[in-house]
Motif scaffolding. Structure first.
Motif, PDB file in Angstrom:
ATOM      1  N   ALA A   1       0.712  -1.273  -0.179  1.00 13.30           N
ATOM      2  CA  ALA A   1      -0.153   0.076   0.057  1.00 13.30           C
ATOM      3  C   ALA A   1       0.761   1.319   0.033  1.00 13.30           C
ATOM      4  O   ALA A   1       0.120   2.340  -0.189  1.00 13.30           O
ATOM      5  N   GLY A   2       2.321   1.292   0.094  1.00 14.79           N
ATOM      6  CA  GLY A   2       3.044   2.218  -0.028  1.00 14.79           C
ATOM      7  C   GLY A   2       3.064   2.901   1.746  1.00 14.79           C
ATOM      8  O   GLY A   2       2.322   2.637   2.716  1.00 14.79           O
ATOM      9  N   MET A   3       3.351   4.086   1.514  1.00 14.92           N
ATOM     10  CA  MET A   3       3.702   5.025   2.673  1.00 14.92           C
ATOM     11  C   MET A   3       2.305   5.771   2.937  1.00 14.92           C
ATOM     12  O   MET A   3       1.495   5.625   2.195  1.00 14.92           O
ATOM     13  N   ARG A   4       2.153   6.249   4.368  1.00  9.26           N
ATOM     14  CA  ARG A   4       0.912   6.733   4.460  1.00  9.26           C
ATOM     15  C   ARG A   4       0.560   8.043   3.912  1.00  9.26           C
ATOM     16  O   ARG A   4       1.689   8.761   3.620  1.00  9.26           O
ATOM     17  N   LEU A   5      -0.397   8.362   3.639  1.00 12.71           N
ATOM     18  CA  LEU A   5      -0.823   9.466   2.657  1.00 12.71           C
ATOM     19  C   LEU A   5      -0.951  10.834   3.482  1.00 12.71           C
ATOM     20  O   LEU A   5      -2.086  10.915   4.173  1.00 12.71           O
ATOM     21  N   PHE A   6      -0.108  11.749   3.283  1.00  8.85           N
ATOM     22  CA  PHE A   6      -0.345  13.116   3.705  1.00  8.85           C
ATOM     23  C   PHE A   6       0.852  13.906   2.880  1.00  8.85           C
ATOM     24  O   PHE A   6       1.707  13.379   2.165  1.00  8.85           O
ATOM     25  N   ASN A   7       0.798  15.318   2.967  1.00  8.04           N
ATOM     26  CA  ASN A   7       1.412  16.189   2.250  1.00  8.04           C
ATOM     27  C   ASN A   7       2.698  16.402   3.085  1.00  8.04           C
ATOM     28  O   ASN A   7       2.744  17.244   3.883  1.00  8.04           O
ATOM     29  N   ILE A   8       3.673  15.730   2.576  1.00 10.36           N
ATOM     30  CA  ILE A   8       5.156  15.947   3.188  1.00 10.36           C
ATOM     31  C   ILE A   8       5.467  16.936   3.265  1.00 10.36           C
ATOM     32  O   ILE A   8       6.302  17.708   4.062  1.00 10.36           O
ATOM     33  N   GLY A   9       5.356  17.875   2.210  1.00  8.29           N
ATOM     34  CA  GLY A   9       5.788  19.344   2.000  1.00  8.29           C
ATOM     35  C   GLY A   9       5.209  20.443   3.003  1.00  8.29           C
ATOM     36  O   GLY A   9       5.798  21.315   3.232  1.00  8.29           O
ATOM     37  N   LYS A  10       4.109  19.896   3.432  1.00  2.00           N
ATOM     38  CA  LYS A  10       3.248  20.924   4.344  1.00  2.00           C
ATOM     39  C   LYS A  10       3.404  20.489   5.812  1.00  2.00           C
ATOM     40  O   LYS A  10       3.195  21.479   6.684  1.00  2.00           O
ATOM     41  N   LEU A  11       3.568  19.212   6.035  1.00  2.00           N
ATOM     42  CA  LEU A  11       3.474  18.660   7.350  1.00  2.00           C
ATOM     43  C   LEU A  11       4.995  18.202   7.820  1.00  2.00           C
ATOM     44  O   LEU A  11       5.726  17.655   7.029  1.00  2.00           O
ATOM     45  N   LEU A  12       5.340  18.367   9.140  1.00  2.00           N
ATOM     46  CA  LEU A  12       6.405  18.111   9.667  1.00  2.00           C
ATOM     47  C   LEU A  12       6.317  16.602  10.016  1.00  2.00           C
ATOM     48  O   LEU A  12       7.486  15.961  10.392  1.00  2.00           O
ATOM     49  N   ALA A  13       5.429  16.122  10.428  1.00  3.60           N
ATOM     50  CA  ALA A  13       5.265  14.792  11.129  1.00  3.60           C
ATOM     51  C   ALA A  13       3.855  14.117  10.488  1.00  3.60           C
ATOM     52  O   ALA A  13       3.187  14.504   9.966  1.00  3.60           O
ATOM     53  N   ASP A  14       4.017  12.626  10.845  1.00  2.88           N
ATOM     54  CA  ASP A  14       3.118  11.749   9.894  1.00  2.88           C
ATOM     55  C   ASP A  14       1.688  11.982  10.764  1.00  2.88           C
ATOM     56  O   ASP A  14       1.677  11.715  11.919  1.00  2.88           O
ATOM     57  N   PRO A  15       0.725  12.433  10.249  1.00  2.84           N
ATOM     58  CA  PRO A  15      -0.610  12.913  10.939  1.00  2.84           C
ATOM     59  C   PRO A  15      -1.414  11.470  11.438  1.00  2.84           C
ATOM     60  O   PRO A  15      -2.421  11.588  12.167  1.00  2.84           O
ATOM     61  N   TRP A  16      -1.097  10.507  10.760  1.00  6.13           N
ATOM     62  CA  TRP A  16      -1.827   9.223  10.935  1.00  6.13           C
ATOM     63  C   TRP A  16      -1.389   8.488  12.123  1.00  6.13           C
ATOM     64  O   TRP A  16      -1.777   7.342  12.595  1.00  6.13           O
TER      65      TRP A  16
ATOM     66  N   HIS B   1      -5.095  15.659  10.325  1.00  2.00           N
ATOM     67  CA  HIS B   1      -4.747  16.862   9.491  1.00  2.00           C
ATOM     68  C   HIS B   1      -3.889  16.233   8.351  1.00  2.00           C
ATOM     69  O   HIS B   1      -2.597  16.110   9.013  1.00  2.00           O
ATOM     70  N   THR B   2      -4.272  16.032   7.294  1.00  2.00           N
ATOM     71  CA  THR B   2      -3.200  15.459   6.040  1.00  2.00           C
ATOM     72  C   THR B   2      -2.470  16.483   5.192  1.00  2.00           C
ATOM     73  O   THR B   2      -1.490  16.171   4.609  1.00  2.00           O
ATOM     74  N   GLY B   3      -3.053  17.779   5.263  1.00  2.00           N
ATOM     75  CA  GLY B   3      -2.351  18.849   4.473  1.00  2.00           C
ATOM     76  C   GLY B   3      -3.060  18.672   2.956  1.00  2.00           C
ATOM     77  O   GLY B   3      -2.332  19.299   2.019  1.00  2.00           O
ATOM     78  N   LEU B   4      -3.789  17.715   2.860  1.00  4.03           N
ATOM     79  CA  LEU B   4      -4.457  17.389   1.514  1.00  4.03           C
ATOM     80  C   LEU B   4      -5.993  17.747   1.544  1.00  4.03           C
ATOM     81  O   LEU B   4      -6.367  17.815   2.426  1.00  4.03           O
ATOM     82  N   LYS B   5      -6.427  17.840   0.105  1.00  8.37           N
ATOM     83  CA  LYS B   5      -7.746  18.214  -0.056  1.00  8.37           C
ATOM     84  C   LYS B   5      -8.496  16.862   0.550  1.00  8.37           C
ATOM     85  O   LYS B   5      -7.788  15.756  -0.187  1.00  8.37           O
ATOM     86  N   PRO B   6      -9.592  16.785   0.962  1.00  9.09           N
ATOM     87  CA  PRO B   6     -10.201  15.565   1.282  1.00  9.09           C
ATOM     88  C   PRO B   6     -10.418  14.549   0.035  1.00  9.09           C
ATOM     89  O   PRO B   6     -10.244  13.398  -0.022  1.00  9.09           O
ATOM     90  N   GLU B   7     -10.738  15.269  -1.195  1.00  8.27           N
ATOM     91  CA  GLU B   7     -10.917  14.414  -2.307  1.00  8.27           C
ATOM     92  C   GLU B   7      -9.703  13.779  -2.847  1.00  8.27           C
ATOM     93  O   GLU B   7      -9.724  12.777  -3.518  1.00  8.27           O
ATOM     94  N   ASP B   8      -8.342  14.103  -2.286  1.00  8.24           N
ATOM     95  CA  ASP B   8      -7.323  13.695  -2.825  1.00  8.24           C
ATOM     96  C   ASP B   8      -7.120  12.193  -2.101  1.00  8.24           C
ATOM     97  O   ASP B   8      -6.194  11.449  -2.619  1.00  8.24           O
ATOM     98  N   LEU B   9      -7.817  11.927  -1.175  1.00 11.36           N
ATOM     99  CA  LEU B   9      -7.899  10.522  -0.862  1.00 11.36           C
ATOM    100  C   LEU B   9      -8.557   9.543  -1.448  1.00 11.36           C
ATOM    101  O   LEU B   9      -8.355   8.254  -1.207  1.00 11.36           O
ATOM    102  N   ARG B  10      -9.484   9.861  -2.416  1.00  6.50           N
ATOM    103  CA  ARG B  10     -10.420   9.005  -3.039  1.00  6.50           C
ATOM    104  C   ARG B  10      -9.319   8.222  -4.096  1.00  6.50           C
ATOM    105  O   ARG B  10      -8.373   8.490  -4.565  1.00  6.50           O
ATOM    106  N   GLY B  11      -9.882   6.817  -3.922  1.00  3.72           N
ATOM    107  CA  GLY B  11      -8.865   5.682  -4.529  1.00  3.72           C
ATOM    108  C   GLY B  11      -7.881   5.308  -4.108  1.00  3.72           C
ATOM    109  O   GLY B  11      -7.160   4.349  -4.646  1.00  3.72           O
ATOM    110  N   HIS B  12      -7.482   5.878  -2.866  1.00  7.90           N
ATOM    111  CA  HIS B  12      -6.255   5.430  -1.963  1.00  7.90           C
ATOM    112  C   HIS B  12      -6.790   4.170  -1.090  1.00  7.90           C
ATOM    113  O   HIS B  12      -7.906   4.089  -0.824  1.00  7.90           O
ATOM    114  N   ALA B  13      -5.905   3.172  -0.871  1.00 12.83           N
ATOM    115  CA  ALA B  13      -6.177   2.259   0.236  1.00 12.83           C
ATOM    116  C   ALA B  13      -6.214   2.695   1.681  1.00 12.83           C
ATOM    117  O   ALA B  13      -5.379   3.809   2.289  1.00 12.83           O
ATOM    118  N   LEU B  14      -7.164   2.388   2.655  1.00 11.62           N
ATOM    119  CA  LEU B  14      -7.453   2.468   4.005  1.00 11.62           C
ATOM    120  C   LEU B  14      -7.215   1.176   4.510  1.00 11.62           C
ATOM    121  O   LEU B  14      -7.565   0.027   4.043  1.00 11.62           O
TER     122      LEU B  14
END
Length: 160
Positions: free
Chosen positions: A92-107, A131-144
């Protein structure tokens, strides 16, 4: 989903809330837990994308009974996490969040607490927004992924 509109699906701005309604065992999982249920991601508005969060509403059955006190010391213990991948049949790859905007993994602090019920062990509602630093719709299609008490990914579903 309990606590949010008596079963009505709230809206994420102009789109419906995101959901996972079908789970399968994660491709490497060999344990006995079989997760079923629904996870709904609700938008918690903030002044910026970095402060816009998601509430996770869920009703899951078949989760790990050892998560009744919340997570243990193992990484990912009792976790519910969105990952960058878009399949449950491969990593599934790494946890999904905006690495450029956040200092730590929010998950890292997103987990479930199991409650023994009459027919199944259930888990419901995470109290703090993610708080992922992403738009909610950016999570669509990804694995939970849903993890057991030992931190093993046991179930996977695709967000739609």
């Amino acid at each position: 989903i309990m606590g949010y509109g008596r079963g009505l699906v709230p809206r994420l701005g102009v789109m419906e809330a995101l959901q996972v309604t079908m789970f399968q065992p994660y491709y490497t999982y060999t344990g006995s837990y079989r997760v079923t249920g629904t996870v709904t991601l609700y938008k918690k508005p903030g002044p910026t994308e970095a402060t816009t969060g998601l509430y996770l509403g869920y009703r899951l059955n078949g989760v790990d009974t050892e998560c009744n006190m919340g997570p243990g010391t193992a990484p990912n213990s009792c976790g519910i996490r969105v990952h960058a991948g878009s399949s449950c049949d491969k990593p599934a790859g790494m946890r999904l969040f905006n690495i450029g905007k956040l200092l730590a993994d929010p998950w890292v602090n997103t987990y479930y607490t199991s409650t023994p019920g009459w027919f199944a062990v259930t888990a419901m509602m995470h109290k703090d927004p993610v708080h992922t630093g992403l738009k909610p719709e950016d999570l669509r299609g990804h694995a939970l992924l849903v993890f057991d008490s030992q931190g093993q990914a046991m179930a996977c579903g695709i967000i739609y």
